[in-house]
Design a protein around this motif. Structure first.
Motif, PDB file in Angstrom:
ATOM      1  N   PHE A  98      59.052  38.980  23.126  1.00 19.02           N
ATOM      2  CA  PHE A  98      59.071  38.757  24.574  1.00 19.02           C
ATOM      3  C   PHE A  98      59.062  40.083  25.338  1.00 19.02           C
ATOM      4  CE2 PHE A  98      61.162  34.274  25.105  1.00 19.02           C
ATOM      5  CZ  PHE A  98      60.087  33.710  24.458  1.00 19.02           C
ATOM      6  N   THR A  99      59.783  41.061  24.826  1.00 19.84           N
ATOM      7  CA  THR A  99      59.945  42.315  25.559  1.00 19.84           C
ATOM      8  C   THR A  99      58.648  43.088  25.718  1.00 19.84           C
ATOM      9  OG1 THR A  99      60.604  43.334  23.466  1.00 19.84           O
ATOM     10  CG2 THR A  99      62.364  42.632  24.955  1.00 19.84           C
ATOM     11  N   GLY A 101      55.478  41.529  26.000  1.00 25.61           N
ATOM     12  CA  GLY A 101      54.408  40.727  26.570  1.00 25.61           C
ATOM     13  C   GLY A 101      53.814  41.267  27.852  1.00 25.61           C
ATOM     14  N   VAL A 130      61.366  31.416  29.837  1.00 24.47           N
ATOM     15  CA  VAL A 130      60.611  31.687  28.614  1.00 24.47           C
ATOM     16  C   VAL A 130      59.172  32.060  28.957  1.00 24.47           C
ATOM     17  CG1 VAL A 130      59.636  30.607  26.536  1.00 24.47           C
ATOM     18  CG2 VAL A 130      62.042  30.239  27.125  1.00 24.47           C
ATOM     19  N   ALA A 133      57.685  35.712  30.027  1.00 23.05           N
ATOM     20  CA  ALA A 133      57.425  36.773  29.059  1.00 23.05           C
ATOM     21  C   ALA A 133      55.946  36.900  28.724  1.00 23.05           C
ATOM     22  CB  ALA A 133      58.222  36.520  27.783  1.00 23.05           C
ATOM     23  N   GLY A 134      55.189  35.787  28.841  1.00 25.60           N
ATOM     24  CA  GLY A 134      53.775  35.817  28.503  1.00 25.60           C
ATOM     25  C   GLY A 134      52.845  35.722  29.693  1.00 25.60           C
ATOM     26  N   PRO A 145      54.312  31.455  24.424  1.00 26.59           N
ATOM     27  CA  PRO A 145      55.655  31.480  23.834  1.00 26.59           C
ATOM     28  C   PRO A 145      55.720  30.476  22.684  1.00 26.59           C
ATOM     29  CG  PRO A 145      55.762  31.299  26.235  1.00 26.59           C
ATOM     30  CD  PRO A 145      54.344  31.024  25.841  1.00 26.59           C
ATOM     31  N   ALA A 148      61.916  30.985  20.423  1.00 28.19           N
ATOM     32  CA  ALA A 148      62.974  31.689  21.145  1.00 28.19           C
ATOM     33  C   ALA A 148      64.184  31.801  20.223  1.00 28.19           C
ATOM     34  CB  ALA A 148      63.341  30.941  22.425  1.00 28.19           C
ATOM     35  N   GLY A 313      66.076  36.258  23.043  1.00 27.17           N
ATOM     36  CA  GLY A 313      64.704  36.712  23.253  1.00 27.17           C
ATOM     37  C   GLY A 313      63.758  35.736  22.600  1.00 27.17           C
ATOM     38  N   THR A 315      59.425  35.112  20.760  1.00 24.83           N
ATOM     39  CA  THR A 315      58.147  35.566  20.224  1.00 24.83           C
ATOM     40  C   THR A 315      56.988  34.912  20.960  1.00 24.83           C
ATOM     41  OG1 THR A 315      59.164  35.775  18.043  1.00 24.83           O
ATOM     42  CG2 THR A 315      56.766  35.750  18.123  1.00 24.83           C
ATOM     43  N   LEU A 316      55.971  35.725  21.239  1.00 23.77           N
ATOM     44  CA  LEU A 316      54.724  35.251  21.833  1.00 23.77           C
ATOM     45  C   LEU A 316      53.609  35.354  20.797  1.00 23.77           C
ATOM     46  CD1 LEU A 316      54.938  37.410  25.090  1.00 23.77           C
ATOM     47  CD2 LEU A 316      55.383  34.949  24.987  1.00 23.77           C
ATOM     48  N   ILE A 370      62.084  26.280  23.369  1.00 22.86           N
ATOM     49  CA  ILE A 370      61.278  26.985  24.363  1.00 22.86           C
ATOM     50  C   ILE A 370      60.958  26.089  25.553  1.00 22.86           C
ATOM     51  CG2 ILE A 370      60.295  28.619  22.740  1.00 22.86           C
ATOM     52  CD1 ILE A 370      57.833  26.898  22.584  1.00 22.86           C
TER      53      ILE A 370
END
Length: 454
Positions: A98-99, A101, A130, A133-134, A145, A148, A313, A315-316, A370
């Motif tokens: 996420f950080t 994206g 959520v 982040a993307g 996303p 999470a 946090g 993942t994308l 998510i």
């Protein structure tokens, strides 16, 4: 943040190169008229897990006969990702935290597949915290996303039992963590508690503990963000670690763990407790051969501070900036099929669970939702007949995680901030005379300089 193993969950990053840096897009239209894409598969999977992945590819290609999919081993790592991105060695579909994206999107380092994502039936159903982040600045989703996480306290039930502790009663305060860690170290000779310290993961976990004590390494947002490293909460965290290391002697002898290393050590019984993403079971089992009977999971203890919370946090799934339009469309279809189908469609969820259960890979390990809690819990009922993970050993986490305030990772210069905190925790654990006040004062100045450049 950890490396990203999507099979496990997950969730931090090295400084990324600026400007347009492409990712490898192998294939495109082949001689038979099919569109060819490469997709990320976790590195180091055991044979059953690889077979489960290949089975899913076969199912996808049957559904979309005009698309050919080739798996490429890739595990996101904060210290190597920027070089892989710049060098064009990434697959067409790859995971990012996420950080990362929004910075990758702003720099044009991933493809704009927002038009394809908008066609997905759940595109507008994400939790806004959520989805952001993307998203690009215009609110359109460029990256999907897919998972999470919130941090959890992983513990070894067998070591608890050997030390005379009740494995069904993990510690619920940091005083209890310290007490149990010392008992385990004294009784078994194994590290009672350990922590990550390098490749940005030291800063990631230090920030996690700071949050649990009521601190925050950044305050404000955007142009008003300020560093908040040198605080009473962070000092209390480091003093606790110093005491556990040098007074209690409960933290073992390895003080250079990264995410992969600490997972390996935990899975092999070399330490009893550590903090990492709550969805870590998949990695521990499939890549590190952990005995399920040993595994326990609980929420992270929070102090009484009104600001205390658990860091989270996710993942994308992103698409290579070098992918052509046909590959971009195929890539989104793969993301929808492989990552999202099991979360949004009952038939897809059952099929995914059936394939993984048949190969002996984990089904049903807990994750943060998510979308919303109700959607997540409904999806869990779809696969209940195939669940093969010891959920009864994770109830201290699953029964309590929704009651803990969820805090986001630092929003500005996240990975650089984590990186400058790595040597702080390393110093405390390797130098008995480390001056915590000076370490924090120096780190504060570095953080201020870092954020001033953002």
């Amino acid at each position: 943040m950890k490396s990203l193993r999507i099979a496990g969950a997950a969730v931090a990053t090295a400084a990324l190169v600026g400007g347009l840096a492409g990712c490898a897009a192998s294939g495109g239209d082949s001689a038979d008229g099919k569109t060819s894409i490469t997709v990320s598969m976790d590195a180091g999977l055991e044979k059953p897990a690889k077979q489960a992945f290949d089975d899913r590819i076969a199912q996808f290609e049957k559904k979309y006969p005009d698309i050919t999919v080739k798996a490429k081993e890739f595990t996101w790592d904060g210290t190597t990702f920027a070089a892989a991105l710049a060098g064009g060695t990434l697959p067409d579909v790859f995971p990012i935290p996420f950080t990362d994206g929004r910075s990758l999107i702003a720099n044009g380092q991933v493809a704009d597949v927002s038009a394809e994502i908008a066609k997905l039936p759940y595109a507008d159903k994400y939790n806004p915290k959520v989805a952001i982040a993307g998203e690009n600045t215009d609110g359109k989703l460029w990256a999907v996303p897919i998972a999470a996480y919130s941090q959890g306290l992983h513990y070894n039930r067998t070591l608890f039992t050997q030390a005379g502790l009740d494995p069904d009663k993990p510690p619920t305060t940091w005083d209890e963590v310290r007490k149990d860690a010392k008992i385990i170290a004294d009784k078994t000779g194994v590290a009672g508690y350990a922590t990550m310290t390098q490749s940005n993961t030291g800063g990631w976990i230090l920030t996690t503990l700071d949050n649990a004590f009521g601190g925050s390494v950044e305050t404000g947002a955007g142009k008003t963000v300020k560093a908040a490293v040198d605080t009473p909460q962070m000092k209390a965290v480091l003093e606790m670690l110093k005491t556990m290391r040098w007074t209690d002697n409960s933290m073992g002898a390895n003080f250079l763990y990264d995410w992969s290393g600490i997972n390996q050590a935990f899975a092999s019984g070399q330490l009893a407790m550590y903090v990492s993403g709550g969805g870590n079971y998949g990695n521990l089992f499939t890549q590190n051969k952990m005995n399920p009977d040993d595994y326990g999971l609980s929420v992270i203890p929070l102090t009484d501070s009104k600001n205390a919370g658990v860091l989270g946090g996710g993942t994308l799934a992103a698409v290579s900036a070098k992918a052509d339009k046909a590959q971009q469309a195929a890539a989104v279809k793969w993301i929808d099929f492989y990552y999202m189908g099991k979360l949004t469609d009952k038939d897809a969820a059952v099929e995914d669970a059936k394939v993984n259960a048949a190969q002996g890979t984990p089904v049903g390990a807990p994750q943060m939702p998510i979308f919303d809690r109700a959607t997540y819990e409904e999806s869990q009922t779809w696969i209940k007949d195939y669940v093969n993970v010891p959920l009864d050993q994770m109830t201290s986490y699953t029964d309590n995680i929704f009651n803990q305030p969820l805090l986001p990772e630092p929003g500005v210069k996240t990975q650089e901030l984590y990186a400058l905190l790595d040597p702080v925790v390393q110093a405390v654990l390797t130098d008995q005379n480390a001056d915590i006040d000076k370490l924090l004062s120096d780190a504060q100045k570095q953080a201020e300089t870092l954020l001033a450049s953002s």
